[in-house]
Design a protein around this motif. Structure first.
Motif, PDB file in Angstrom:
ATOM      1  N   ALA A  56     -27.301  -6.641   9.640  1.00  0.00           N
ATOM      2  CA  ALA A  56     -26.820  -6.750   8.263  1.00  0.00           C
ATOM      3  C   ALA A  56     -25.414  -7.333   8.280  1.00  0.00           C
ATOM      4  N   VAL A  57     -24.935  -7.653   7.093  1.00  0.00           N
ATOM      5  CA  VAL A  57     -23.507  -7.937   6.932  1.00  0.00           C
ATOM      6  C   VAL A  57     -22.819  -6.607   6.656  1.00  0.00           C
ATOM      7  N   TYR A  58     -21.807  -6.311   7.423  1.00  0.00           N
ATOM      8  CA  TYR A  58     -21.081  -5.050   7.289  1.00  0.00           C
ATOM      9  C   TYR A  58     -19.772  -5.306   6.544  1.00  0.00           C
ATOM     10  N   TYR A  59     -19.536  -4.498   5.509  1.00  0.00           N
ATOM     11  CA  TYR A  59     -18.360  -4.643   4.665  1.00  0.00           C
ATOM     12  C   TYR A  59     -17.473  -3.406   4.769  1.00  0.00           C
ATOM     13  N   CYS A  60     -16.191  -3.658   4.882  1.00  0.00           N
ATOM     14  CA  CYS A  60     -15.211  -2.583   4.850  1.00  0.00           C
ATOM     15  C   CYS A  60     -14.840  -2.297   3.396  1.00  0.00           C
ATOM     16  N   ASN A  61     -14.634  -1.034   3.083  1.00  0.00           N
ATOM     17  CA  ASN A  61     -14.239  -0.617   1.737  1.00  0.00           C
ATOM     18  C   ASN A  61     -13.137   0.414   1.851  1.00  0.00           C
ATOM     19  N   ALA A  62     -12.181   0.359   0.926  1.00  0.00           N
ATOM     20  CA  ALA A  62     -11.105   1.345   0.951  1.00  0.00           C
ATOM     21  C   ALA A  62     -10.639   1.650  -0.464  1.00  0.00           C
ATOM     22  N   ARG A  63     -10.309   2.904  -0.697  1.00  0.00           N
ATOM     23  CA  ARG A  63      -9.737   3.362  -1.969  1.00  0.00           C
ATOM     24  C   ARG A  63      -8.236   3.437  -1.761  1.00  0.00           C
ATOM     25  N   ILE A  97       0.836  -1.200   0.000  1.00  0.00           N
ATOM     26  CA  ILE A  97       0.000   0.000   0.000  1.00  0.00           C
ATOM     27  C   ILE A  97       0.867   1.243   0.000  1.00  0.00           C
ATOM     28  N   PHE A  98       0.648   2.120  -0.977  1.00  0.00           N
ATOM     29  CA  PHE A  98       1.327   3.406  -0.983  1.00  0.00           C
ATOM     30  C   PHE A  98       0.558   4.413  -0.137  1.00  0.00           C
ATOM     31  N   SER A  99      -0.761   4.458  -0.341  1.00  0.00           N
ATOM     32  CA  SER A  99      -1.597   5.377   0.419  1.00  0.00           C
ATOM     33  C   SER A  99      -3.051   4.927   0.320  1.00  0.00           C
ATOM     34  N   ILE A 100      -3.855   5.415   1.267  1.00  0.00           N
ATOM     35  CA  ILE A 100      -5.289   5.115   1.299  1.00  0.00           C
ATOM     36  C   ILE A 100      -6.034   6.429   1.371  1.00  0.00           C
ATOM     37  N   PHE A 101      -6.975   6.624   0.478  1.00  0.00           N
ATOM     38  CA  PHE A 101      -7.767   7.861   0.490  1.00  0.00           C
ATOM     39  C   PHE A 101      -8.969   7.701   1.425  1.00  0.00           C
ATOM     40  N   ILE A 102     -10.031   7.121   0.929  1.00  0.00           N
ATOM     41  CA  ILE A 102     -11.227   6.960   1.745  1.00  0.00           C
ATOM     42  C   ILE A 102     -11.314   5.527   2.266  1.00  0.00           C
ATOM     43  N   MET A 103     -11.697   5.392   3.541  1.00  0.00           N
ATOM     44  CA  MET A 103     -12.045   4.097   4.116  1.00  0.00           C
ATOM     45  C   MET A 103     -13.468   4.205   4.633  1.00  0.00           C
ATOM     46  N   GLY A 104     -14.221   3.137   4.492  1.00  0.00           N
ATOM     47  CA  GLY A 104     -15.607   3.223   4.914  1.00  0.00           C
ATOM     48  C   GLY A 104     -16.237   1.883   5.198  1.00  0.00           C
ATOM     49  N   TRP A 105     -17.473   1.955   5.635  1.00  0.00           N
ATOM     50  CA  TRP A 105     -18.276   0.780   5.961  1.00  0.00           C
ATOM     51  C   TRP A 105     -19.588   0.832   5.181  1.00  0.00           C
ATOM     52  N   TYR A 106     -19.919  -0.289   4.586  1.00  0.00           N
ATOM     53  CA  TYR A 106     -21.203  -0.484   3.928  1.00  0.00           C
ATOM     54  C   TYR A 106     -21.893  -1.639   4.637  1.00  0.00           C
ATOM     55  N   ARG A 107     -23.196  -1.753   4.419  1.00  0.00           N
ATOM     56  CA  ARG A 107     -23.922  -2.899   4.970  1.00  0.00           C
ATOM     57  C   ARG A 107     -24.970  -3.364   3.985  1.00  0.00           C
ATOM     58  N   GLN A 108     -25.287  -4.654   4.107  1.00  0.00           N
ATOM     59  CA  GLN A 108     -26.306  -5.247   3.254  1.00  0.00           C
ATOM     60  C   GLN A 108     -27.159  -6.187   4.085  1.00  0.00           C
ATOM     61  N   ALA A 109     -28.436  -5.847   4.166  1.00  0.00           N
ATOM     62  CA  ALA A 109     -29.408  -6.684   4.859  1.00  0.00           C
ATOM     63  C   ALA A 109     -30.036  -7.636   3.849  1.00  0.00           C
ATOM     64  N   PRO A 110     -30.599  -8.756   4.317  1.00  0.00           N
ATOM     65  CA  PRO A 110     -31.212  -9.713   3.398  1.00  0.00           C
ATOM     66  C   PRO A 110     -32.289  -9.064   2.542  1.00  0.00           C
ATOM     67  N   GLY A 111     -32.203  -9.265   1.244  1.00  0.00           N
ATOM     68  CA  GLY A 111     -33.198  -8.738   0.330  1.00  0.00           C
ATOM     69  C   GLY A 111     -33.049  -7.261   0.008  1.00  0.00           C
ATOM     70  N   LYS A 112     -31.991  -6.642   0.514  1.00  0.00           N
ATOM     71  CA  LYS A 112     -31.785  -5.210   0.276  1.00  0.00           C
ATOM     72  C   LYS A 112     -30.449  -4.982  -0.427  1.00  0.00           C
ATOM     73  N   GLU A 113     -30.337  -3.788  -1.016  1.00  0.00           N
ATOM     74  CA  GLU A 113     -29.088  -3.424  -1.674  1.00  0.00           C
ATOM     75  C   GLU A 113     -28.037  -3.004  -0.639  1.00  0.00           C
ATOM     76  N   ARG A 114     -26.786  -3.128  -1.031  1.00  0.00           N
ATOM     77  CA  ARG A 114     -25.708  -2.661  -0.169  1.00  0.00           C
ATOM     78  C   ARG A 114     -25.768  -1.139  -0.078  1.00  0.00           C
ATOM     79  N   GLU A 115     -25.603  -0.609   1.134  1.00  0.00           N
ATOM     80  CA  GLU A 115     -25.692   0.827   1.337  1.00  0.00           C
ATOM     81  C   GLU A 115     -24.518   1.332   2.155  1.00  0.00           C
ATOM     82  N   LEU A 116     -24.168   2.597   1.912  1.00  0.00           N
ATOM     83  CA  LEU A 116     -23.098   3.224   2.674  1.00  0.00           C
ATOM     84  C   LEU A 116     -23.584   3.511   4.091  1.00  0.00           C
ATOM     85  N   VAL A 117     -22.760   3.148   5.067  1.00  0.00           N
ATOM     86  CA  VAL A 117     -23.049   3.462   6.463  1.00  0.00           C
ATOM     87  C   VAL A 117     -22.266   4.705   6.885  1.00  0.00           C
ATOM     88  N   ALA A 118     -20.950   4.658   6.665  1.00  0.00           N
ATOM     89  CA  ALA A 118     -20.089   5.781   7.042  1.00  0.00           C
ATOM     90  C   ALA A 118     -18.777   5.650   6.297  1.00  0.00           C
TER      91      ALA A 118
END
Length: 118
Positions: A91-98, A28-49
């Motif tokens: 929900a299932v919570y997913y980590c995301n990073a750029r 890793i050289f650098s990380i811009f945004i890090m965040g959390w998304y979640r997806q509940a059963p039958g729903k689309e994945r959404e940004l939490v923070a």
């Protein structure tokens, strides 16, 4: 090869708290945004923070005042403190990073289950 490894999910009663962690590792050289998304059963994945490398946070309206996102840039780690949890937070919570490894790309963690139930 970059990996995002999440931890901290589980079962909690309504009104309780949980803290999620997500650590990025690899070339890793650098990380811009890090965040959390979640997806509940039958729903689309959404940004939490999400939070920028400069510490600027952004929250979904549904979690404002209850969840707090933070990060440790030295450890390439992002945290999500979740208080006053509600059943609808389940929900299932997913980590995301750029991440810049020489090329900018979005990376996802494997997900961690959060269940809020009495």
């Amino acid at each position: 090869q970059v990996q995002l490894v999440e931890s901290g999910g589980g079962l909690v009663q309504p009104g309780g708290s949980l803290r999620l962690s997500c650590a990025a590792s690899g070339s890793i050289f650098s990380i811009f945004i890090m965040g959390w998304y979640r997806q509940a059963p039958g729903k689309e994945r959404e940004l939490v923070a999400a939070i920028t490398s400069g510490g600027m946070p952004n929250y979904a309206d549904s979690v404002k005042g209850r969840f707090t996102i933070s990060r440790d840039n030295a450890k390439n780690t992002v945290y999500l403190q979740m208080n006053s949890l509600k059943p609808e937070d389940t929900a299932v919570y997913y980590c995301n990073a750029r991440i810049n490894t020489g090329t900018w790309r979005n990376y996802w963690g494997q997900g961690t289950q959060v269940t809020v139930s009495s």
